[in-house]
Scaffold this motif. Sequence first.
Motif, PDB file in Angstrom:
ATOM      1  N   ASN A  13      74.490  17.604  98.770  1.00  0.00           N
ATOM      2  CA  ASN A  13      75.002  18.530  99.536  1.00  0.00           C
ATOM      3  C   ASN A  13      75.860  19.821  98.804  1.00  0.00           C
ATOM      4  O   ASN A  13      76.547  19.158  97.695  1.00  0.00           O
ATOM      5  CB  ASN A  13      75.911  18.064 100.484  1.00  0.00           C
ATOM      6  N   SER A  16      80.710  23.499 101.701  1.00  0.00           N
ATOM      7  CA  SER A  16      80.500  23.934 103.320  1.00  0.00           C
ATOM      8  C   SER A  16      80.749  25.357 103.418  1.00  0.00           C
ATOM      9  O   SER A  16      80.950  26.021 102.744  1.00  0.00           O
ATOM     10  CB  SER A  16      81.710  23.158 104.204  1.00  0.00           C
ATOM     11  N   ASP A  62      67.922  23.604 103.710  1.00  0.00           N
ATOM     12  CA  ASP A  62      67.243  22.198 103.536  1.00  0.00           C
ATOM     13  C   ASP A  62      65.883  22.588 103.029  1.00  0.00           C
ATOM     14  O   ASP A  62      65.118  21.887 102.450  1.00  0.00           O
ATOM     15  CB  ASP A  62      66.830  21.740 104.717  1.00  0.00           C
ATOM     16  N   THR A  85      64.412  17.700 102.663  1.00  0.00           N
ATOM     17  CA  THR A  85      64.090  16.550 103.625  1.00  0.00           C
ATOM     18  C   THR A  85      62.708  16.044 103.610  1.00  0.00           C
ATOM     19  O   THR A  85      62.303  14.696 103.538  1.00  0.00           O
ATOM     20  CB  THR A  85      64.388  16.737 105.269  1.00  0.00           C
ATOM     21  N   ASN A 177      67.561  26.145 107.879  1.00  0.00           N
ATOM     22  CA  ASN A 177      68.355  24.943 108.023  1.00  0.00           C
ATOM     23  C   ASN A 177      69.496  24.863 106.845  1.00  0.00           C
ATOM     24  O   ASN A 177      69.454  24.011 106.203  1.00  0.00           O
ATOM     25  CB  ASN A 177      67.672  23.744 108.041  1.00  0.00           C
ATOM     26  N   THR A 179      73.027  23.634 105.627  1.00  0.00           N
ATOM     27  CA  THR A 179      73.911  22.655 106.095  1.00  0.00           C
ATOM     28  C   THR A 179      75.276  22.632 105.434  1.00  0.00           C
ATOM     29  O   THR A 179      75.493  23.309 104.349  1.00  0.00           O
ATOM     30  CB  THR A 179      73.167  21.479 105.757  1.00  0.00           C
ATOM     31  N   ASP A 180      76.294  22.064 106.157  1.00  0.00           N
ATOM     32  CA  ASP A 180      77.360  21.744 105.558  1.00  0.00           C
ATOM     33  C   ASP A 180      77.817  20.586 104.550  1.00  0.00           C
ATOM     34  O   ASP A 180      76.551  20.010 104.394  1.00  0.00           O
ATOM     35  CB  ASP A 180      78.577  21.690 106.971  1.00  0.00           C
ATOM     36  N   GLY A 183      76.060  17.469 105.883  1.00  0.00           N
ATOM     37  CA  GLY A 183      74.591  17.272 106.192  1.00  0.00           C
ATOM     38  C   GLY A 183      74.195  18.025 107.591  1.00  0.00           C
ATOM     39  O   GLY A 183      72.986  18.121 107.925  1.00  0.00           O
ATOM     40  N   LYS A 184      75.389  18.686 108.313  1.00  0.00           N
ATOM     41  CA  LYS A 184      75.128  19.125 109.592  1.00  0.00           C
ATOM     42  C   LYS A 184      74.424  20.727 109.482  1.00  0.00           C
ATOM     43  O   LYS A 184      74.747  21.539 108.702  1.00  0.00           O
ATOM     44  CB  LYS A 184      76.259  19.285 110.471  1.00  0.00           C
ATOM     45  N   ILE A 185      73.249  21.081 110.230  1.00  0.00           N
ATOM     46  CA  ILE A 185      72.759  22.164 110.155  1.00  0.00           C
ATOM     47  C   ILE A 185      73.664  23.291 110.769  1.00  0.00           C
ATOM     48  O   ILE A 185      74.217  22.794 111.962  1.00  0.00           O
ATOM     49  CB  ILE A 185      71.470  22.195 110.959  1.00  0.00           C
TER      50      ILE A 185
END
Length: 546
Positions: A13, A16, A62, A85, A177, A179-180, A183-185
């Motif tokens: 990652n 953010s 992603d 992913t 996608n 992500t922060d 890993g959140k979209i």
Amino acid sequence: MMRGNMKDKLTGNNNSSDNITSNQIQHFKNLTNIGIALSVEKDTDKVFDLILEEALLFTNADGATIYTLSDDRKKLDFKLVYNRTMNIIMGGKHSDITWPSLVLKEEDGAESHKNMATYAANTGKAVKFDDVYKQTMFDNSGTKKFDEMNNYRSKSMVAIPLKDHEDDILGVIQLINPTDAEGKIITFTDDHMELLSSLSSITAMIMTNRKLIEGLESLLHQFIRSIAKTIDRKSKYTGGHIARVALLTEKIAERINTTNRGYYRNIFFDDNEMKEISMSGWMHDLGKIITPECIMDKGTKLECINDRIDHVKTRFSMIKSLIKKDIKIKEIQNEDAGHLKDLLAQLQEDQVFIEQCNIGSEFMEDWELDRIKSIADFRYTSDGETYHLISEDESRNLCIRKGTLLGEEFAKMKEHASVTASMLSELSFPHKYENVALYASSHHEKINGKGYPAGLSGEKLPLQARIIAVADLFEALTAVDRPYKKGKKLTEALTIMAFMAKDGEIDKNLLDLFIDEKMYIDYAEKYLVKAQIDDVDTRVIKALYR
């Protein structure tokens, strides 16, 4: 160059969204570095890797796709596809992409807006969605079906067109996608869009420059070949000579690159050097543009505007008619006509001899020259008129020992090498092709220094020029389209080349390669007639110079 393996660098990652603003300066520096890297990188696949890497690093997306406009400008072709992913890296130097291209026009000619990439390409506008499932602008069915098959959720997406300085579309960059840190979209932010737009502008500029450079180089090669083919057409006899020499030159250089044995096993020409050799081969006879056709096409010793042997034959015929008339008169007067009959027979033999001498040969003996001069001195008087068989100029041409050219004519023919050097030296070739003039004009130079136009010898004679010399020599020896000689058989041609290698006229190592790699057979099967292709004892040939 790539700053590491894309897959390794992008599996973790990144910062953010909240921290993106504080990292903008670094990304602007990255954009500058990308511009520099792209401007010097020659491998297109690495260029697109570099572009995609920075886009993914900046947005922590992603996945991403780069499309390029097809040559017919009717489709978007997948150039590079990445998804972290789903562990996908396709295109470029990674693996082939089998997915079908995206069509930009419907069957009725209307622009296709079925998906984000085609919309961006057709409108020239960037487009983004926070959730692609909730938008109604495009058909979602394909995206949802893909997600279901791969247990994936496409959500936030952006497509940015790549446009050149004239606002024409070159391709599209699409990301999915972001992500922060957890890993959140998240959604693509204004900062994302600003930096991605800058990246797309740099990318488009580099692509435009690359296409321009490639186009100019392609034009240069096309122009060179066009000029070469035009010069070939100048001669009614040697059409195709330049093309055959150029293609054989390329083949020899390629074989040097691929051989794993002998003298050249550790020598390799890179792409630019191969192109330089190719251009030199195509330009080696450029100087013949100023060579008079009457010299280039002098198929017999007496040929000028036409073959003057016909005039000589007419004189022989006329004098023989006069002798026959005088023989009849002698016989009517009961006088001895034996000497006239002997003379008539002698003239018949002399005519056959002169016709044979008119054809260029490898060498004429002294006695043959003496006989020509004797025939030139012959005079016959009848009814108070004196007649001759051949003129002084005709005698001089018939006494050419080798070939069909007089000394001054051969000197004029030789000028083509220096003219080639002069003409090509006037052109501003790119630095990587700076030796074209030297290589092209040196194909008549000899390692022993007895060639022309500059008398180069030894190490001063580049390998590239030696290659063209071997190709030019073999083509000339075996050519079937010369009016003044027959194309030699393989054994005879290689024997002559072997003696030339022994005398230091051509490169022994190149002749070894030409023989050992059986390049003469490949050439013969394509360009020679069946009667020329004999069984060559290469051990005997090589023993002549080794």
